[in-house]
Design a protein around this motif. Sequence first.
Motif, PDB file in Angstrom:
ATOM      1  N   LEU A   1       0.836  -1.203   0.000  1.00 54.35           N
ATOM      2  CA  LEU A   1       0.000   0.000   0.000  1.00 54.35           C
ATOM      3  C   LEU A   1       0.868   1.248   0.000  1.00 54.35           C
ATOM      4  O   LEU A   1       1.685   1.454   0.892  1.00 54.35           O
ATOM      5  N   PHE A   2       0.671   2.050  -1.044  1.00 54.83           N
ATOM      6  CA  PHE A   2       1.318   3.344  -1.159  1.00 54.83           C
ATOM      7  C   PHE A   2       0.352   4.269  -1.878  1.00 54.83           C
ATOM      8  O   PHE A   2      -0.250   3.859  -2.871  1.00 54.83           O
ATOM      9  N   PRO A   3       0.201   5.494  -1.429  1.00 56.27           N
ATOM     10  CA  PRO A   3       0.727   5.991  -0.167  1.00 56.27           C
ATOM     11  C   PRO A   3      -0.075   5.434   1.000  1.00 56.27           C
ATOM     12  O   PRO A   3      -1.270   5.222   0.895  1.00 56.27           O
ATOM     13  N   PHE A   4       0.637   5.216   2.098  1.00 55.36           N
ATOM     14  CA  PHE A   4      -0.030   4.808   3.324  1.00 55.36           C
ATOM     15  C   PHE A   4      -0.275   6.087   4.116  1.00 55.36           C
ATOM     16  O   PHE A   4      -0.415   7.158   3.535  1.00 55.36           O
ATOM     17  N   ALA A   5      -0.304   6.028   5.399  1.00 60.25           N
ATOM     18  CA  ALA A   5      -0.597   7.199   6.228  1.00 60.25           C
ATOM     19  C   ALA A   5       0.523   8.228   6.123  1.00 60.25           C
ATOM     20  O   ALA A   5       1.680   7.883   5.891  1.00 60.25           O
ATOM     21  N   ALA A   6       0.164   9.483   6.304  1.00 56.01           N
ATOM     22  CA  ALA A   6       1.192  10.517   6.415  1.00 56.01           C
ATOM     23  C   ALA A   6       2.078  10.152   7.601  1.00 56.01           C
ATOM     24  O   ALA A   6       1.599   9.638   8.615  1.00 56.01           O
ATOM     25  N   ALA A   7       3.361  10.402   7.467  1.00 57.60           N
ATOM     26  CA  ALA A   7       4.306  10.004   8.519  1.00 57.60           C
ATOM     27  C   ALA A   7       3.924  10.584   9.880  1.00 57.60           C
ATOM     28  O   ALA A   7       4.108   9.930  10.908  1.00 57.60           O
ATOM     29  N   THR A   8       3.364  11.776   9.878  1.00 61.22           N
ATOM     30  CA  THR A   8       2.988  12.417  11.145  1.00 61.22           C
ATOM     31  C   THR A   8       1.772  11.754  11.794  1.00 61.22           C
ATOM     32  O   THR A   8       1.484  12.006  12.952  1.00 61.22           O
TER      33      THR A   8
ATOM     34  N   VAL B   1      -2.662  -7.044  -0.076  1.00 60.27           N
ATOM     35  CA  VAL B   1      -3.266  -5.795  -0.556  1.00 60.27           C
ATOM     36  C   VAL B   1      -4.729  -5.732  -0.134  1.00 60.27           C
ATOM     37  O   VAL B   1      -5.218  -4.686   0.301  1.00 60.27           O
ATOM     38  N   GLY B   2      -5.435  -6.864  -0.232  1.00 60.16           N
ATOM     39  CA  GLY B   2      -6.841  -6.910   0.148  1.00 60.16           C
ATOM     40  C   GLY B   2      -7.060  -6.565   1.611  1.00 60.16           C
ATOM     41  O   GLY B   2      -8.016  -5.861   1.964  1.00 60.16           O
ATOM     42  N   VAL B   3      -6.171  -7.056   2.472  1.00 62.08           N
ATOM     43  CA  VAL B   3      -6.250  -6.725   3.903  1.00 62.08           C
ATOM     44  C   VAL B   3      -6.132  -5.211   4.082  1.00 62.08           C
ATOM     45  O   VAL B   3      -6.903  -4.595   4.818  1.00 62.08           O
ATOM     46  N   ALA B   4      -5.164  -4.607   3.390  1.00 61.90           N
ATOM     47  CA  ALA B   4      -4.965  -3.156   3.505  1.00 61.90           C
ATOM     48  C   ALA B   4      -6.163  -2.388   2.962  1.00 61.90           C
ATOM     49  O   ALA B   4      -6.612  -1.412   3.584  1.00 61.90           O
ATOM     50  N   ARG B   5      -6.686  -2.808   1.818  1.00 61.79           N
ATOM     51  CA  ARG B   5      -7.854  -2.119   1.236  1.00 61.79           C
ATOM     52  C   ARG B   5      -9.037  -2.141   2.202  1.00 61.79           C
ATOM     53  O   ARG B   5      -9.731  -1.138   2.371  1.00 61.79           O
ATOM     54  N   GLN B   6      -9.275  -3.299   2.811  1.00 59.28           N
ATOM     55  CA  GLN B   6     -10.414  -3.437   3.720  1.00 59.28           C
ATOM     56  C   GLN B   6     -10.200  -2.636   5.000  1.00 59.28           C
ATOM     57  O   GLN B   6     -11.119  -1.984   5.499  1.00 59.28           O
ATOM     58  N   ALA B   7      -8.982  -2.667   5.531  1.00 58.41           N
ATOM     59  CA  ALA B   7      -8.711  -1.998   6.805  1.00 58.41           C
ATOM     60  C   ALA B   7      -8.566  -0.486   6.675  1.00 58.41           C
ATOM     61  O   ALA B   7      -8.829   0.245   7.625  1.00 58.41           O
ATOM     62  N   PHE B   8      -8.126  -0.028   5.498  1.00 56.79           N
ATOM     63  CA  PHE B   8      -7.849   1.398   5.302  1.00 56.79           C
ATOM     64  C   PHE B   8      -8.517   1.907   4.024  1.00 56.79           C
ATOM     65  O   PHE B   8      -7.839   2.331   3.075  1.00 56.79           O
ATOM     66  N   PRO B   9      -9.850   1.889   3.966  1.00 57.81           N
ATOM     67  CA  PRO B   9     -10.537   2.287   2.720  1.00 57.81           C
ATOM     68  C   PRO B   9     -10.285   3.736   2.315  1.00 57.81           C
ATOM     69  O   PRO B   9     -10.384   4.063   1.129  1.00 57.81           O
TER      70      PRO B   9
ATOM     71  N   GLU C   1     -10.118   2.811  -7.642  1.00 55.41           N
ATOM     72  CA  GLU C   1     -10.344   1.877  -8.757  1.00 55.41           C
ATOM     73  C   GLU C   1      -9.059   1.217  -9.244  1.00 55.41           C
ATOM     74  O   GLU C   1      -9.100   0.378 -10.140  1.00 55.41           O
ATOM     75  N   HIS C   2      -7.937   1.585  -8.665  1.00 52.57           N
ATOM     76  CA  HIS C   2      -6.648   1.063  -9.134  1.00 52.57           C
ATOM     77  C   HIS C   2      -6.587  -0.459  -8.980  1.00 52.57           C
ATOM     78  O   HIS C   2      -6.880  -1.001  -7.920  1.00 52.57           O
ATOM     79  N   VAL C   3      -6.214  -1.130 -10.063  1.00 47.21           N
ATOM     80  CA  VAL C   3      -6.004  -2.573 -10.028  1.00 47.21           C
ATOM     81  C   VAL C   3      -4.526  -2.801  -9.726  1.00 47.21           C
ATOM     82  O   VAL C   3      -3.655  -2.444 -10.526  1.00 47.21           O
ATOM     83  N   VAL C   4      -4.255  -3.370  -8.570  1.00 43.62           N
ATOM     84  CA  VAL C   4      -2.878  -3.581  -8.141  1.00 43.62           C
ATOM     85  C   VAL C   4      -2.291  -4.786  -8.871  1.00 43.62           C
ATOM     86  O   VAL C   4      -2.887  -5.865  -8.885  1.00 43.62           O
ATOM     87  N   VAL C   5      -1.139  -4.571  -9.475  1.00 37.95           N
ATOM     88  CA  VAL C   5      -0.369  -5.644 -10.100  1.00 37.95           C
ATOM     89  C   VAL C   5       0.895  -5.797  -9.263  1.00 37.95           C
ATOM     90  O   VAL C   5       1.792  -4.948  -9.331  1.00 37.95           O
ATOM     91  N   PRO C   6       0.963  -6.835  -8.432  1.00 32.75           N
ATOM     92  CA  PRO C   6       2.158  -6.999  -7.606  1.00 32.75           C
ATOM     93  C   PRO C   6       3.412  -7.107  -8.472  1.00 32.75           C
ATOM     94  O   PRO C   6       3.427  -7.808  -9.491  1.00 32.75           O
ATOM     95  N   HIS C   7       4.443  -6.377  -8.045  1.00 29.23           N
ATOM     96  CA  HIS C   7       5.671  -6.325  -8.837  1.00 29.23           C
ATOM     97  C   HIS C   7       6.820  -5.781  -8.002  1.00 29.23           C
ATOM     98  O   HIS C   7       6.602  -5.100  -7.008  1.00 29.23           O
TER      99      HIS C   7
END
Length: 180
Positions: free
Chosen positions: A44-51, A99-107, A116-122
């Motif tokens: 997950l990017f971007p995640f939370a602001a560092a602050t 990724v699914g865990v992150a999407r569900q926990a941090f909508p 709508e972004h389709v994540v392609v792990p890479h």
Amino acid sequence: MTDGDRRSALVVVATEAEPVVGECRLRYQREAVERGLPAHLTILFPFAAATEIDDGLLTKLRRLYTPVRPFAYELASVSSFPDAAWLAPVPVEPFHSLVGVARQAFPALPPYGDPEHVVVPHCTIGTDDHPEAVESMVRELREDLGPQLPIRCHATELVLLVEGTDGRWAQQEAISFEGA
């Protein structure tokens, strides 16, 4: 960069890949390497602001990801997006699950800022704004890395990377996958 502009990311570091891809990353993605970004697969990017990262958020991440089982994967082939050359993980399903865990926990924090972004792990090896340059990069990577693929890796933890005010990235937290 101000303290409020600092970003964070959730990643799986591809530790075993670095000895194989390190020189290629320096050649094709020098700025990222110099800023401290390891070879990794983004969850997950971007995640939370560092602050905004505090004990409560770290506790939530631990609760979500500690039950995950460690898993083996291979970086098996060179592929590309129009602006990046990358290595594809096999199997891909465990990364989709993370990724699914992150999407569900941090909508409110969708991948790359797009619900709508389709994540392609890479695992990104190089970037360029010009698709022709990326095509050339892919040809060179297939020639240079091809004989060394697949790279066998193990995902044992989720890493929280945080950007410093100097633009360098550093690991703030590593959450071990301890599921059985």
